[in-house]
Design a protein around this motif. Structure first.
Motif, short mmCIF file in Angstrom:
data_model
loop_
_atom_site.label_atom_id
_atom_site.label_comp_id
_atom_site.label_asym_id
_atom_site.label_seq_id
_atom_site.Cartn_x
_atom_site.Cartn_y
_atom_site.Cartn_z
N PHE A 260 79.03 89.12 126.51
CA PHE A 260 79.70 90.18 127.25
C PHE A 260 79.61 91.51 126.49
CE2 PHE A 260 83.57 92.67 128.17
CZ PHE A 260 83.38 92.89 129.52
N PHE A 261 79.85 91.47 125.19
CA PHE A 261 79.81 92.69 124.39
C PHE A 261 78.39 93.24 124.24
CE2 PHE A 261 83.98 91.38 122.21
CZ PHE A 261 84.71 92.14 123.10
N MET A 262 77.40 92.42 124.45
CA MET A 262 76.01 92.89 124.41
C MET A 262 75.59 93.51 125.73
SD MET A 262 74.21 89.75 122.28
CE MET A 262 72.56 90.46 122.42
N GLY A 263 76.50 93.50 126.71
CA GLY A 263 76.22 94.14 127.99
C GLY A 263 75.39 93.28 128.93
N LYS A 264 75.31 91.98 128.64
CA LYS A 264 74.49 91.09 129.48
C LYS A 264 75.26 90.50 130.65
CE LYS A 264 71.49 89.52 125.68
NZ LYS A 264 71.02 88.31 124.94
N VAL A 265 76.60 90.44 130.52
CA VAL A 265 77.44 89.77 131.51
C VAL A 265 78.48 90.76 132.04
CG1 VAL A 265 79.03 87.84 131.91
CG2 VAL A 265 77.11 87.57 130.32
N PRO A 266 78.65 90.86 133.36
CA PRO A 266 79.54 91.88 133.92
C PRO A 266 81.03 91.53 133.91
CG PRO A 266 78.42 90.71 135.69
CD PRO A 266 77.80 90.23 134.40
#
Length: 434
Positions: A260-266
């Motif tokens: 999530f923090f890597m911006g992969k999951v909304p």
């Protein structure tokens, strides 16, 4: 004659003053011990700062800290001390089932009369004393509260032309749209049973409502009900719709959060403690995170004003303290200060009313605080409520549910059986001890 009377009066006054001076003793120095487990955390710095301030304002009071590692403190040190009332004058504890035995042993001082006398109640947020109330008495002072919320990546939602979900159907639609575009919609680490529980527990609040969940988890109601079955069914709807990664059962909670923090999951459902990491400049979503409540479920009892969470960390006062008035006054002042200062530092949502400038606070935590301002009910994480063998049973059943080896109906049935067994074992243990 007047001169004689004046001289006599002056002599009497001087005699009284002299006697008063002879009888006056230096103010007694009172030493209070504070037990906690906040070492090497931001809370320790807050406590140190407060004690320095408090001792200057109360020169006759000396505060001595005893600090232990959290697992050692929670599961051994405090429990052993309570058996003979040797814990600190003021000591860290935890509400709900954890402190029930402390209260039953008569080791905690009832605080209701103190809180009424100085109007402390008026300075606390609503609902924060629920898990420190035993019978008709308050025994704990809330240090902070937490709330479960749905963290949403604003950038990914805007790219998908989606609004944040407020209903279950809207949530499923978001899951389908993201999944069909090749994006894993929600982060969850199935390897850690408690992480699955974050989702299922929140869904149970929506289906059954806070009052029911609070009663059922302590044996006042059955867990084998339509509400719990429905929460498990909704969990499986997310799984079947492709909400989580294909390797979800091999993923830890930390690994899921990192995605999530890597911006992969909304979307990521988690507690308010996650807010601190949302603003970490090392992650790729800083400044892109919004929070919303778990969406409402059609026909569910719990609405958006009910949350997984609540106030669980507290300070209690030893019932055998030699200085109850001073100990209570110190405990109230420390708790309020630590709660508000901790909020500024991102260490949980304050449980006290305050006039803190929001510009000083983590913006994600500010949003969570606003969401919970009008909260009408909280339910602590199930593994906090459950006792003994029921905790591991809960984790295992959650993993079996998501893994598809048990049905939602079997989940509810087996959860009730596990809770009944654990509560019976706990009752038998107490009888044996007595």
């Amino acid at each position: 004659m007047m001169k004689k009377k004046t001289a006599l009066l002056m002599a009497i006054v001087m005699a009284v003053l002299t006697l008063a001076g002879c009888g006056k003793k230096e103010e007694e120095t009172i030493t209070l011990t504070l037990w906690h487990s906040f070492g090497s955390t931001v809370s320790q710095d807050v406590i140190d700062d407060f004690i320095e301030i408090y001792e200057k304002e109360h020169p006759n009071i000396k505060i001595v800290q005893e600090n232990a590692q959290i697992e050692e403190y929670q599961f051994r040190k405090l429990k052993v001390a309570v058996a003979n009332n040797s814990q600190g004058d003021v000591f860290l504890s935890y509400g709900g089932g954890y402190s029930q035995s402390i209260v039953d042993a008569g080791a905690a001082l009832p605080l209701s009369s103190y809180l009424e006398a100085d109007k402390t109640y008026d300075r606390m947020q609503s609902g924060v004393l629920e898990y420190f109330t035993y019978g008709d008495e308050i025994y704990g002072l809330p240090i902070k509260k937490w709330a479960g919320v749905l963290y949403c990546n604003r950038e990914l939602f805007e790219q998908a032309n989606l609004s944040y979900p407020t209903t279950w159907d809207e949530l499923l639609n978001c899951v389908i749209v993201f999944h069909d575009s090749g994006i894993t919609p929600m982060a969850m680490g199935g390897k850690d049973g408690w992480h699955i529980g974050m989702y299922q527990n929140a869904l149970a609040v929506r289906t059954g409502g806070a009052d029911y969940c609070n009663k059922a988890l302590v044996g006042g109601e059955s867990l084998n009900t339509d509400a719990i079955v429905k929460s498990a069914q909704l969990m499986m709807e997310l799984v079947d719709a492709g909400a989580f990664s294909e390797g979800v059962m091999a993923l830890s909670a930390d690994e899921a959060q990192m995605e999530f923090f890597m911006g992969k999951v909304p979307m990521y459902y988690s507690g308010s403690w996650t807010a601190a990491d949302c603003e970490n400049p090392e992650n790729l979503v800083q400044g892109k995170i919004d929070v919303v409540p778990m969406p409402a479920v059609d026909g569910g009892v719990g609405d958006a004003t009910q949350f997984s969470g609540g106030a669980i960390d507290c300070y209690m006062v030893n019932s055998k303290t030699e200085h109850p008035d001073e100990a209570v006054a110190f405990a109230i002042a420390l708790t309020e200060y630590q709660s508000n200062e901790g909020y500024k530092l991102g260490d949980g949502v304050t449980a006290w009313k305050s006039e803190i400038d929001d510009s000083e606070v983590n913006p994600v935590l500010v949003e969570i605080n606003k969401l919970t301002d009008s909260a009408t009910g909280y339910v602590l994480a199930w593994d906090t409520f459950l006792q003994g063998t029921a905790i591991d049973a809960h984790y295992n059943l959650l993993q079996e549910l998501v893994g598809g080896t048990i049905t939602p109906e079997e989940f509810a049935q087996k959860m009730q059986e596990a809770n009944e067994k654990a509560l019976s074992e706990a009752a038998n243990t107490e009888e044996t001890t007595e």
